[in-house]
Structures are given as C-alpha cells and as structure tokens.
Design an enzyme around this catalytic site. Sequence first.
Site, PDB file in Angstrom:
ATOM      1  N   SER A 137      50.646  56.230  57.051  1.00 32.13           N
ATOM      2  CA  SER A 137      49.624  56.117  56.263  1.00 32.13           C
ATOM      3  C   SER A 137      48.951  54.884  56.297  1.00 32.13           C
ATOM      4  CB  SER A 137      50.365  57.068  55.082  1.00 32.13           C
ATOM      5  OG  SER A 137      49.657  56.495  53.761  1.00 32.13           O
ATOM      6  N   TYR A 150      56.505  57.403  47.847  1.00 36.51           N
ATOM      7  CA  TYR A 150      55.672  57.775  49.210  1.00 36.51           C
ATOM      8  C   TYR A 150      55.552  56.735  50.521  1.00 36.51           C
ATOM      9  CZ  TYR A 150      51.940  59.521  52.826  1.00 36.51           C
ATOM     10  OH  TYR A 150      51.508  60.128  53.829  1.00 36.51           O
TER      11      TYR A 150
HETATM   12  N1  LIG Z   1      46.977  64.620  54.371  1.00 35.26           N
HETATM   13  C1  LIG Z   1      46.958  63.656  53.872  1.00 35.26           C
HETATM   14  O1  LIG Z   1      46.078  62.876  53.122  1.00 35.26           O
HETATM   15  C2  LIG Z   1      47.743  62.278  54.817  1.00 35.26           C
HETATM   16  C3  LIG Z   1      47.697  61.234  54.476  1.00 35.26           C
HETATM   17  C4  LIG Z   1      47.820  60.143  55.235  1.00 35.26           C
HETATM   18  C5  LIG Z   1      49.225  60.699  55.933  1.00 35.26           C
HETATM   19  N2  LIG Z   1      49.986  61.549  56.401  1.00 35.26           N
HETATM   20  C6  LIG Z   1      51.507  62.550  56.987  1.00 35.26           C
HETATM   21  O2  LIG Z   1      50.659  62.951  57.533  1.00 35.26           O
HETATM   22  C7  LIG Z   1      51.704  64.058  58.303  1.00 35.26           C
HETATM   23  C8  LIG Z   1      50.947  65.101  58.152  1.00 35.26           C
HETATM   24  O3  LIG Z   1      51.250  65.980  56.826  1.00 35.26           O
HETATM   25  P1  LIG Z   1      49.655  66.732  56.402  1.00 35.26           P
HETATM   26  O4  LIG Z   1      49.180  66.242  55.859  1.00 35.26           O
HETATM   27  O5  LIG Z   1      49.723  67.581  57.778  1.00 35.26           O
HETATM   28  O6  LIG Z   1      50.650  68.053  55.384  1.00 35.26           O
HETATM   29  P2  LIG Z   1      51.893  69.171  55.251  1.00 35.26           P
HETATM   30  O7  LIG Z   1      50.508  69.835  55.646  1.00 35.26           O
HETATM   31  O8  LIG Z   1      52.032  69.439  53.847  1.00 35.26           O
HETATM   32  O9  LIG Z   1      52.408  69.362  56.446  1.00 35.26           O
HETATM   33  C9  LIG Z   1      53.515  68.838  56.775  1.00 35.26           C
HETATM   34  C10 LIG Z   1      55.092  69.802  57.344  1.00 35.26           C
HETATM   35  O10 LIG Z   1      55.694  68.677  57.435  1.00 35.26           O
HETATM   36  C11 LIG Z   1      56.893  69.820  57.282  1.00 35.26           C
HETATM   37  N3  LIG Z   1      57.494  69.125  56.759  1.00 35.26           N
HETATM   38  C12 LIG Z   1      57.856  68.636  55.911  1.00 35.26           C
HETATM   39  N4  LIG Z   1      59.205  68.410  55.451  1.00 35.26           N
HETATM   40  C13 LIG Z   1      59.645  68.580  56.089  1.00 35.26           C
HETATM   41  C14 LIG Z   1      61.709  68.959  56.441  1.00 35.26           C
HETATM   42  N5  LIG Z   1      62.276  68.733  55.876  1.00 35.26           N
HETATM   43  N6  LIG Z   1      61.766  69.911  57.240  1.00 35.26           N
HETATM   44  C15 LIG Z   1      60.987  69.812  58.350  1.00 35.26           C
HETATM   45  N7  LIG Z   1      59.380  70.324  58.778  1.00 35.26           N
HETATM   46  C16 LIG Z   1      59.322  69.499  57.828  1.00 35.26           C
HETATM   47  C17 LIG Z   1      56.572  71.311  56.436  1.00 35.26           C
HETATM   48  O11 LIG Z   1      56.554  71.586  57.504  1.00 35.26           O
HETATM   49  P3  LIG Z   1      57.204  73.405  56.980  1.00 35.26           P
HETATM   50  O12 LIG Z   1      55.847  74.316  57.539  1.00 35.26           O
HETATM   51  O13 LIG Z   1      58.908  73.795  57.415  1.00 35.26           O
HETATM   52  O14 LIG Z   1      56.319  73.631  55.454  1.00 35.26           O
HETATM   53  C18 LIG Z   1      54.492  71.406  57.176  1.00 35.26           C
HETATM   54  O15 LIG Z   1      54.347  71.955  58.217  1.00 35.26           O
HETATM   55  C19 LIG Z   1      52.591  63.053  57.080  1.00 35.26           C
HETATM   56  O16 LIG Z   1      53.855  62.431  57.636  1.00 35.26           O
HETATM   57  C20 LIG Z   1      51.931  62.771  55.985  1.00 35.26           C
HETATM   58  O17 LIG Z   1      52.648  62.094  55.238  1.00 35.26           O
HETATM   59  C21 LIG Z   1      48.950  63.052  55.847  1.00 35.26           C
END
Ligand SMILES: NC(=O)c1ccc[n+]([C@@H]2O[C@H](COP(=O)([O-])OP(=O)(O)OC[C@H]3O[C@@H](n4cnc5c(N)ncnc54)[C@H](OP(=O)(O)O)[C@@H]3O)[C@@H](O)[C@H]2O)c1
Length: 268
Positions: A137, A150
């Site tokens: 991130s 975070y």
């Molecule tokens: N969106 C942003 O603004 C942003 C910005 C920078 C970086 N990121 C990074 O991008 C990555 C993806 O995030 P996203 O934005 O796509 O968020 P998201 O839509 O909430 O997806 C996160 C995924 O992580 C899975 N997860 C969370 N805890 C878990 C666990 N204990 N075991 C297995 N799976 C787990 C969830 O799976 P379930 O389906 O099982 O709940 C969900 O599918 C993350 O690492 C996040 O930090 C996001």
Amino acid sequence: MNWENQRCVLTGAAGGIGQAIAKTLAEKGVSLILVGRNSMKLHTLAEALPGNHDVICADLSCAKERVALVTKVAELGGLTMLVNNAGVSHLSLLEDTDSTTIESVIETNLLAPMLLTQALLPHLQQNRVTYIVNIGSAFGSIGFAGQSAYCASKFGLRGFTEALMRELADSNIRVSYLAPRATATAINSDVANAMNKALGNHVDTPETVAEHFVALLESAQNRGFIGFPERLFVKLNGAFPSLVDKALLKKLPIIKRFIAPTFQEKRL
Ligand SMILES: NC(=O)c1ccc[n+]([C@@H]2O[C@H](COP(=O)([O-])OP(=O)(O)OC[C@H]3O[C@@H](n4cnc5c(N)ncnc54)[C@H](OP(=O)(O)O)[C@@H]3O)[C@@H](O)[C@H]2O)c1
C-alpha cells in the site's frame, strides 16, 4: 512473461482487487488457485472466469488452515506464482483501537503472508522461474494518522518483501511489491470513503490495480507504486520526512473530524 504457463495462488481472491487480478490473469491464460474465506463467493468467481480454476477456503490468520492450504496446493500440483493480496484495514486513532483489532491487522497483513510464503517456498523452488508478489500500500511507505496498525503491517510487508527480494536475488524466484493507493473496494468503510473525498484523494478502480500488476511483472522492475502524487510522496517521505510531516499536519484536522467526531469537544 509466459502467462499461460503460470499456476497462481491468489489470496483475497474474492475481494475487490483480488477479483480484478483474477479476471486479468485468467484472461491471459493463467490457471488460478483462488483463496479466501467465503466458499460461495470463490466458487461463483471461479465459474465466471475463463479457463479452469481451483478454490481453497482458508482463514489465513489461522495456522492450522494455512497448513491445510499448503497441503492442498501441493495435492493440486504446486504453483509458479504466489500473490499475497488478502488484507484488512482499520481506521481509528490508536487510543480508540482495541488490541484484538491491532493483532488481527498485523496477523492478516504481515504474519500470514510471511508464514504462507515460507511454507510455499519449497514448492516455488521446484520450478524454473517463479514469482512472489506482495500487495502492499502507499501506507506501507507513508505513515498516516488514523492508520497506525495498517501502516505498521504494510511497512512490515514492504520490509519483508525487500529483504526476501535480496535474499532470493540469486535464485529462480522473483519477488515483487505492488503498492496501490486508495482503491474503490469494500476494504474502505463509508467513513474512509468520505474522508478520502474530503482530503481530495484520488481513488483508483480495482481494474487499474490489475493493469499495474501485469505491467510490473512484464517489466524489469520489482517495485510498483501506483498513482501521482502518491508516488512522489513515497519518495519525499523516504528522503525528507519532515516535509511530509508538515504537509500532513495541515490535513490532520480533516482526518480527525472523520475518525474522532468527539475530537473537537475534547479540545474545548
Ligand atoms: N482498496 C484500497 O484502498 C487498497 C489500497 C492499498 C492497498 N490495498 C491492499 O489491497 C489488498 C486487497 O484489498 P481490497 O481492496 O481488494 O479489499 P477487499 O475487497 O476487502 O478484499 C480483501 C480480501 O482479503 C481477504 N481476507 C481478509 N482477511 C482474510 C483472512 N484472515 N483469511 C483469508 N482471506 C482474508 C477477504 O476475503 P474474504 O472474502 O474471505 O472476506 C477479501 O476477499 C489488501 O492487501 C489491501 O491492504 C487496498
């Protein structure tokens, strides 16, 4: 990059960025092992993607489930690519964050990818050229008020990735780090979305992140930071952190208005 020969374990596959990466890779002919906790969402995704893919349900913060996941990956024939994408976020002042939340953020975003990577290394060492990609991130390089747990997890993930990248530099495994900025997914609460808007932060689509993911792996680079001015701030924060301290101090009242509505009262 020979996409059609890749067998990719993608964690957080049913999330916003996970689904976009899964779709992009499946369209390129990659065979996927989709990992997450929600079986129905994962199977629905697998059926919607072109090609044949597998699903493994696992809570990555649970040691037993990680071991079962590694066994299942081996039974399915191993992998050539690991994408540590699963993550959680939490927005609050440190004083308002309970210890369970802090532990969960560090376990999911930092410990789980480290331990999963370690457990899958022997399988990645078996193939000629293999890949580990950690989704970090912008907050893995810029400490931001209201995001202490975070930021700590993502700074840690960036450090882990860099150390492993250098440790494996003479091996068949290429290690990369991709840092998205704010992206429109469910990880951001309504408060986080409203705060991003008030701060004038640009919000990318998950598809943009997936495009950068592919571009990073097709390039000679091992690190990708998405978006301007975030990329500039990452560099500035590394070289002249006090300049970023000053810039972010101006934004602090806006941040605190969103994450601590009682803040103004406390000051009176
Ligand atoms: N969106 C942003 O603004 C942003 C910005 C920078 C970086 N990121 C990074 O991008 C990555 C993806 O995030 P996203 O934005 O796509 O968020 P998201 O839509 O909430 O997806 C996160 C995924 O992580 C899975 N997860 C969370 N805890 C878990 C666990 N204990 N075991 C297995 N799976 C787990 C969830 O799976 P379930 O389906 O099982 O709940 C969900 O599918 C993350 O690492 C996040 O930090 C996001």
